[in-house]
Design an enzyme around this catalytic site. Sequence first.
Site, PDB file in Angstrom:
ATOM      1  N   HIS A  84       0.829  -1.217   0.000  1.00 24.71           N
ATOM      2  CA  HIS A  84       0.000   0.000   0.000  1.00 24.71           C
ATOM      3  C   HIS A  84       0.865   1.270   0.000  1.00 24.71           C
ATOM      4  O   HIS A  84       2.059   1.216  -0.257  1.00 24.71           O
ATOM      5  CB  HIS A  84      -1.007  -0.035   1.155  1.00 24.71           C
ATOM      6  CG  HIS A  84      -1.677  -1.367   1.274  1.00 24.71           C
ATOM      7  ND1 HIS A  84      -2.677  -1.774   0.419  1.00 24.71           N
ATOM      8  CD2 HIS A  84      -1.458  -2.424   2.102  1.00 24.71           C
ATOM      9  CE1 HIS A  84      -3.044  -3.008   0.736  1.00 24.71           C
ATOM     10  NE2 HIS A  84      -2.322  -3.433   1.745  1.00 24.71           N
ATOM     11  N   GLU A 130       1.536 -11.500   5.909  1.00 26.85           N
ATOM     12  CA  GLU A 130       0.574 -10.734   6.707  1.00 26.85           C
ATOM     13  C   GLU A 130       1.036 -10.917   8.149  1.00 26.85           C
ATOM     14  O   GLU A 130       0.882 -11.991   8.741  1.00 26.85           O
ATOM     15  CB  GLU A 130      -0.848 -11.289   6.530  1.00 26.85           C
ATOM     16  CG  GLU A 130      -1.376 -11.200   5.107  1.00 26.85           C
ATOM     17  CD  GLU A 130      -1.947  -9.822   4.751  1.00 26.85           C
ATOM     18  OE1 GLU A 130      -1.904  -8.921   5.614  1.00 26.85           O
ATOM     19  OE2 GLU A 130      -2.415  -9.664   3.612  1.00 26.85           O
ATOM     20  N   GLU A 170      -1.801   0.487   7.891  1.00 24.37           N
ATOM     21  CA  GLU A 170      -1.000  -0.619   7.374  1.00 24.37           C
ATOM     22  C   GLU A 170       0.172  -0.087   6.537  1.00 24.37           C
ATOM     23  O   GLU A 170       1.277  -0.619   6.602  1.00 24.37           O
ATOM     24  CB  GLU A 170      -1.888  -1.539   6.529  1.00 24.37           C
ATOM     25  CG  GLU A 170      -1.140  -2.742   5.978  1.00 24.37           C
ATOM     26  CD  GLU A 170      -2.005  -3.590   5.059  1.00 24.37           C
ATOM     27  OE1 GLU A 170      -3.193  -3.283   4.897  1.00 24.37           O
ATOM     28  OE2 GLU A 170      -1.465  -4.558   4.486  1.00 24.37           O
ATOM     29  N   HIS A 178       2.759  -6.929   4.612  1.00 21.23           N
ATOM     30  CA  HIS A 178       1.391  -6.472   4.888  1.00 21.23           C
ATOM     31  C   HIS A 178       1.015  -6.767   6.332  1.00 21.23           C
ATOM     32  O   HIS A 178       1.707  -7.500   7.039  1.00 21.23           O
ATOM     33  CB  HIS A 178       0.383  -7.197   3.979  1.00 21.23           C
ATOM     34  CG  HIS A 178       0.500  -6.821   2.544  1.00 21.23           C
ATOM     35  ND1 HIS A 178      -0.343  -5.917   1.939  1.00 21.23           N
ATOM     36  CD2 HIS A 178       1.393  -7.213   1.594  1.00 21.23           C
ATOM     37  CE1 HIS A 178       0.010  -5.774   0.674  1.00 21.23           C
ATOM     38  NE2 HIS A 178       1.066  -6.547   0.430  1.00 21.23           N
TER      39      HIS A 178
HETATM   40 ZN    ZN Z   1      -2.176  -5.227   2.763  1.00 21.45          ZN
END
Ligand code: ZN
Length: 311
Positions: free
Chosen positions: A99, A274, A136, A192
Amino acid sequence: MSYVGPEFEPPQQRRPRRGPLTVALAALVPGALLGWVVYEAAGGSAADGSGRGTSAAPTSVSSPASPRSASPTDDAKASAGAPASGSLKGKVVVIDPGHNPGNFRHTAEINRQVDIGTNRKECDTTGTSTNAGYTEARFTLDVAHRLRALLEKQGATVRMTRDGDGPAWGPCVDQRARIGNAAHADAAISIHADGAAQGDRGFHVILPGSVHAGAADTRPIVGPSRDLGTRIAGTFLRATGEPPSNYLGHGTGLVTRTDLGGLNLSTVPKVFIECGNMRDSKDAALLTSGAWRQRAAQGISEGIVSFLRTS
Ligand code: ZN
């Protein structure tokens, strides 16, 4: 990443009951961690994360003793924590901090569809945040910086897909993959944190599934990416103590997907991680801690270094 949406089943139905026991056993036998993860992954999830629905019970918790199929000596090396001596000079790692903090202000740009081989998909997404507003995008860049420092200390060449002084939004997921390809990266990682429900906890590593469509052909990288991701799962668990996800991957910490442009378009070994669930209060307390993010970076680094020393 925030692909986990309201369409998901209630967490309780998805929780593998044997997860905590498996984790506890693995923690007791760190030397065999990688073997354990590989073993657990063998019965693991199907493409597109659809493995989350069925609860294929982990076959056996005695699996930590199982040797890895590849090369047992690498296990010993990886389990020693600090990598063996020797520079990673000449090795290239691409770090993709997921992101961009500016994505929130550039929704038109990031909603533009890009070709990911199998289909078309948004250029990028905003990502998630903790309930208190820690995004994030900030998290991923911070872990990326810490990881870069650790890898460069080992002699590796590190490229980032974005940095603090980068573009105001994106880059798009196809471009993130192409940056790794153009760099001829020996390993690439996309960082992430998830946006799942409160009570959903833990990390998972996302491996590329086999796809061959349009510009996507992951067949050559599925094997090495699995090796890379399995190592990272083991070292991340050991470095952070963060358990494998209790809502995806059946307690293995590994999920295979074929819907991510960043993986589909990669021609170099690549995985996503993640690191935890930003929407869970316990995970959020960890993700917002600089000391914890350092351990996260350390865990990711050890997995990458272990992979690079054998590739
Ligand atoms: Zn993400």
